[in-house]
Design an enzyme around this catalytic site. Sequence first.
Site, PDB file in Angstrom:
ATOM      1  N   GLU A 225      20.933  -6.369  26.541  1.00  0.00           N
ATOM      2  CA  GLU A 225      20.673  -6.701  27.986  1.00  0.00           C
ATOM      3  C   GLU A 225      19.465  -7.930  27.916  1.00  0.00           C
ATOM      4  O   GLU A 225      18.335  -7.545  28.522  1.00  0.00           O
ATOM      5  CB  GLU A 225      20.099  -5.540  28.676  1.00  0.00           C
ATOM      6  CG  GLU A 225      21.300  -4.516  28.760  1.00  0.00           C
ATOM      7  CD  GLU A 225      21.031  -3.360  29.424  1.00  0.00           C
ATOM      8  OE1 GLU A 225      20.080  -3.118  29.880  1.00  0.00           O
ATOM      9  OE2 GLU A 225      22.226  -2.705  29.615  1.00  0.00           O
ATOM     10  N   GLU A 349      28.484  -0.211  26.638  1.00  0.00           N
ATOM     11  CA  GLU A 349      27.835   0.839  27.420  1.00  0.00           C
ATOM     12  C   GLU A 349      28.950   1.150  28.642  1.00  0.00           C
ATOM     13  O   GLU A 349      28.840   0.110  29.391  1.00  0.00           O
ATOM     14  CB  GLU A 349      26.231   0.619  27.806  1.00  0.00           C
ATOM     15  CG  GLU A 349      25.329   0.550  26.507  1.00  0.00           C
ATOM     16  CD  GLU A 349      24.065   0.554  27.102  1.00  0.00           C
ATOM     17  OE1 GLU A 349      23.618   0.836  28.311  1.00  0.00           O
ATOM     18  OE2 GLU A 349      23.135   0.150  26.208  1.00  0.00           O
TER      19      GLU A 349
END
Length: 420
Positions: A225, A349
């Site tokens: 991220e 994820e």
Amino acid sequence: MMRKKFAIAFMALFMASSLVLGGCDKENGKVKPSEVQTTGTEAKANEQESSSQESAVQESSEEESKTEEPKEPFVVDRSAAFELLSHINIGWNLGNTLDCIGAGASVVSETYWGNPKTTQEMIDAVAAQGFNAIRIPVTFAEHVGKAPDYVINEKWLERVQEVVDYAVDAGMYVVLDTHHEPDYWLIPNEDHEEKAVAELSAIWTQVAERFKDYDEKLIFEGMNEPRVKGSPTEWSGGNVYERKVVDHLNQAFIDAVRSTGGNNETRLLLIVTYGQNPGYNVIKELTIPEDNNIAVSLHMYHPYYFTFAGEGGSFYDTWDGSEKGSLVSTVKQLEKYFLKKDVPVIITEFGAVNKNNSEEIIKWATDYLSVMNSYGIKCFWWDNNCYNTNGENFGLFNRKALTWYDQALADALIANSVSE
């Protein structure tokens, strides 16, 4: 990583509805931020550059101008990458463990957020359930020395290798990543690009050197991220310039790993979008490097109001399948910009928090995985070992008891996964 609340207005743009996950931080009570990607309004910069070079050579009394030979076109053949990923059925994240931050350089930071020290028995139990892949998030920021070498603490690197070996010994595929670096030095904007590239390259050169003799079942994920924390577009895809810096960081990661030789010359490497966001602008602008052994790693907690808990009536705990269409729409964009262009996709994820709604989560997971399986996209459940706490309850496996908090859900995840 930590999360914040997102703007409700973003949800109207379901085509870009996608999310980045969170986990409970048992030490300081923070939760991971989550946002939905929207279609950006900024004008796309014209980044195409053209140049030609001419060189003159003289033969006898005659002078000729010759144009430089054009670069050979890159021949795309990522069949090996697709083949490798096809053998993964479903993965599991060792979250809130080696990725913990706040405890400084000590190796005991692994347990700083309340999870027990990882053992071979834990990993064996996860593998025995049927998860044949594991993602091991690791934060290096507090364990590296100063510039320009950014030397990783040897004891920390040894511990990372020890945990990787647990998974290898259990016969699992392994995804190893750098995790909470955006909380420290990984700032993908023009002001910080040079330093970020240097540190990312140094870290991955050392990690890759350590693991270069491991076989193809070990996969490297360059970043987690990457985003500019606190910016207005932190969780909505950044701006065009920040996305371009992420492109540069992806390439620096690839170059660092490949330079170490050995099995790293052909190891599968996962590049990411800004924030690992699967929204429209983010995926269509991602630069795909000229490398046959890469895939794109994204995070998708979809739909957000079901997969997360929160205040207010917008969050819900029942699954009637009405949002399955928006999930399909998002995945069709991934097919358009990646799969049809010979670029594999992996979701490192996904998950849904426990709201005492196990049966509903099972129905959601069945739909979610059926869509992903139909496109050959493999998924890794985010597990932070939080269950019935005040944090984000993505916990699935009780690491102290070596049992499953929700055995029915664990069974459903395996049953709805595809194994080649």
